[in-house]
Design an enzyme around this catalytic site. Structure first.
Site, PDB file in Angstrom:
ATOM      1  N   HIS A   1       0.802  -1.229   0.000  1.00  0.00           N
ATOM      2  CA  HIS A   1       0.000   0.000   0.000  1.00  0.00           C
ATOM      3  C   HIS A   1       0.831   1.273   0.000  1.00  0.00           C
ATOM      4  O   HIS A   1       0.307   2.356  -0.228  1.00  0.00           O
ATOM      5  CB  HIS A   1      -0.925   0.015   1.219  1.00  0.00           C
ATOM      6  CG  HIS A   1      -2.017  -1.015   1.147  1.00  0.00           C
ATOM      7  ND1 HIS A   1      -3.339  -0.694   0.970  1.00  0.00           N
ATOM      8  CD2 HIS A   1      -1.976  -2.362   1.199  1.00  0.00           C
ATOM      9  CE1 HIS A   1      -4.061  -1.797   0.939  1.00  0.00           C
ATOM     10  NE2 HIS A   1      -3.255  -2.829   1.080  1.00  0.00           N
TER      11      HIS A   1
ATOM     12  N   ASP B   1       3.770   9.638  -0.649  1.00  0.00           N
ATOM     13  CA  ASP B   1       2.523   8.985  -0.250  1.00  0.00           C
ATOM     14  C   ASP B   1       2.213   7.880  -1.250  1.00  0.00           C
ATOM     15  O   ASP B   1       2.281   8.123  -2.464  1.00  0.00           O
ATOM     16  CB  ASP B   1       1.390  10.038  -0.298  1.00  0.00           C
ATOM     17  CG  ASP B   1       0.331   9.821   0.756  1.00  0.00           C
ATOM     18  OD1 ASP B   1       0.095   8.658   1.116  1.00  0.00           O
ATOM     19  OD2 ASP B   1      -0.255  10.827   1.210  1.00  0.00           O
TER      20      ASP B   1
HETATM   21  C1  G6P Z   1      -1.022   3.336   6.098  1.00  0.00           C
HETATM   22  C2  G6P Z   1      -0.559   1.903   5.897  1.00  0.00           C
HETATM   23  C3  G6P Z   1      -1.514   0.916   6.553  1.00  0.00           C
HETATM   24  C4  G6P Z   1      -1.759   1.317   7.998  1.00  0.00           C
HETATM   25  C5  G6P Z   1      -2.272   2.754   8.074  1.00  0.00           C
HETATM   26  C6  G6P Z   1      -2.516   3.224   9.514  1.00  0.00           C
HETATM   27  O1  G6P Z   1      -2.136   3.598   5.335  1.00  0.00           O
HETATM   28  O2  G6P Z   1      -0.415   1.618   4.522  1.00  0.00           O
HETATM   29  O3  G6P Z   1      -0.974  -0.397   6.498  1.00  0.00           O
HETATM   30  O4  G6P Z   1      -2.680   0.431   8.599  1.00  0.00           O
HETATM   31  O5  G6P Z   1      -1.318   3.597   7.471  1.00  0.00           O
HETATM   32  O6  G6P Z   1      -1.389   3.042  10.296  1.00  0.00           O
HETATM   33  P1  G6P Z   1      -1.377   2.121  11.590  1.00  0.00           P
HETATM   34  O7  G6P Z   1       0.061   2.019  11.966  1.00  0.00           O
HETATM   35  O8  G6P Z   1      -2.206   2.845  12.603  1.00  0.00           O
HETATM   36  O9  G6P Z   1      -1.987   0.780  11.233  1.00  0.00           O
END
Ligand code: G6P
Length: 478
Positions: free
Chosen positions: A164, A377
């Site tokens: 992602h 990003d």
């Molecule tokens: C990004 C990453 C995700 C992640 C999200 C939130 O979008 O690609 O994998 O879940 O951030 O971050 P966190 O560390 O809270 O899961």
């Protein structure tokens, strides 16, 4: 679940639900608002799906349970693993390394050991749910070793991996002491998906530089354990949002009324600007606020009739770089408000919260200028949400060139957030944009966002996986 397991197993660091605990200690779960959950929901229900992931709390992994047609399988993480695997290796090593080393990555062997151990646990939990010949779809940088680990355990399954976030150029990736293990982990998949073509190219370049595999096109072969050749495809599958449900939400009377209320609560400014981000150093929040402050200072927009709303949702607060950023942003906001605010009017409304989708839709509808100024990003779904909310064809999107979305959203005003003067010009242009130009741009943006939604993304990825999987089966590579 059939007695022999599920045909589709999704694996991600977090489960697609948020946990709540009431005063009596009773636990309940609500679906997370993310697009991935929405996209996969119908597919999971139709395909007997299971989802493997962490609950979000230390040492808490209740028995698997059914939530709304999806079987959720919690994977436990201890306090120490949260520190080393999640906050450490995932978010203080890989995250900065993969985002152009905006802040320096930390390399610690104990973090790597924990990352490997947790990846093994996720792989074991995933295969335990998978039927013979099932499809397992692994998500994101926290789980890059999982594809190869699954293949060792279960050569019969099809394995997809979607990344992602950005995938860095070799010259940066090279810093990682465990670079070879990460590439080998990813090459366990049949399809390795990325947001942008440049991410897939970077990945193939790393494969070329670090292994004996020399990809010449984006479908290339690797040795499988049984000696046969196995095909791997590396390609871009730009993710999107559930555009139609966002559009519908923004059409509701409640959201339209709330948007008007927001404008009037702000004292009916001429121009409302909006930034919506996780409070993350990749998002360029400081650069944006600096540019805004200078525009006020230069007198190019009037502080009394302009408001910037900055929603900064709390994120990864145990990682120092995030705590430092919060402090820097709050000092900057305070300084500008101190300089340009009046009684009853702040020129920046800084909100350190997250909000439900209907409030977000109302903010988008109220905002004349949307500022997405990330330094790097993977995609940036906020930009797409803004567009999906603007059925009125109003508003202007200022978008960083360093987002995946910039590859797709031709109608945006593209900016280089490092070029403060250029960004100031773009923001002033957006604030004064003639309505004919704004409508033309928004129409173009909406054609793209409404057409390429997250459902189409998931289908494209799974269709590619089906294709490569069939070819590999046919060649006896499984
Ligand atoms: C990004 C990453 C995700 C992640 C999200 C939130 O979008 O690609 O994998 O879940 O951030 O971050 P966190 O560390 O809270 O899961």
């Amino acid at each position: 679940m059939s007695t022999t397991g599920f045909d589709l197993v999704v694996v991600s660091n977090r489960l697609p639900v948020d946990m709540q605990q009431d005063a009596s200690g009773a636990i309940s779960w609500t679906r997370s608002p993310g697009g991935l959950v929405t996209a996969l929901d119908p597919i999971m229900k139709g395909a007997e799906g299971a989802w493997v992931g962490w609950s979000g709390a230390p040492d808490f992994a209740p028995e698997p349970f059914d939530a709304d047609g999806t079987f959720l399988v919690p994977v436990p993480l201890s306090e120490g693993e949260i520190q080393r695997y999640y906050e450490g290796f995932s978010n203080d090593t890989l995250w900065p390394l993969y985002h152009d080393v905006i802040t320096p990555p930390a390399y610690h062997r104990t973090w790597w050991d924990s990352y490997r151990a947790v990846n093994e646990r996720f792989a074991e939990a995933a295969v335990a749910q998978a039927a013979e010949g099932a499809t397992i779809w692994v998500h994101d940088y926290q789980l890059q070793l999982v594809p190869a680990l699954i293949r060792q355990l279960r050569p019969d399954v099809r394995i997809g991996y979607f990344h992602h976030i950005p995938f860095p150029p070799f010259e940066l990736f090279q810093q990682l002491p465990w670079r070879r293990q990460v590439i080998d982990g990813l090459l366990g998949a049949d399809v390795v998906g990325f947001q942008r073509r440049s991410d897939a190219t970077n990945f193939m370049n790393c494969v070329r530089r670090l292994t004996a595999v020399k990809p010449r096109t984006n479908i290339f072969s690797v040795h499988s354990d049984n000696g046969a050749r196995r095909l791997v495809k590396a390609a871009a599958f730009p993710i999107s949002i559930d555009s139609h449900s966002f559009d519908r939400l923004a059409h509701t009377d409640a959201v339209k009324k709330r948007a008007e209320e927001i404008r009037s609560d702000l004292g009916d400014p001429d121009v409302i600007m909006l930034g919506v981000d996780r409070l993350d150093y990749t998002k360029g929040i400081r650069h944006r606020i600096k540019a805004y402050g200078e525009i006020l200072e230069d007198g190019r927009i009037d502080a009394a009739s302009t408001t910037l709303i900055q929603v900064a949702s709390p994120s990864r607060e145990n990682v120092k770089a995030y705590r430092d950023l919060r402090q820097q942003v709050e000092i900057l906001v305070g300084r500008i408000n101190g300089e340009y605010g009046e009684i009853g009017h702040s020129t920046i409304h800084y909100l350190h919260h997250s909000y439900p989708q209907d409030e977000m839709a109302a903010l988008y509808l109220a905002a004349d200028v949307m500022l997405v100024t990330s330094l790097r990003d993977g995609m940036n779904l906020v930009a797409k949400e803004y567009v999906a909310a603007r059925h009125d064809l109003g508003g202007a999107l200022v978008l960083s060139e360093f987002t995946g979305a910039a590859d797709e959203l031709g109608g945006a005003i593209l900016v280089n957030p490092h070029d403060i003067d250029g960004m100031k010009d773009a923001i002033v242009h957006a604030a004064n944009m003639p309505s004919a130009e704004a409508r033309r741009r928004m129409r173009r943006l909406r054609r793209k966002v409404m057409h390429d939604d997250v459902n189409k993304w998931a289908h494209n990825f799974l269709a590619s996986l089906e294709d490569i999987g069939q070819r590999n089966e046919h060649n006896g590579a499984y």
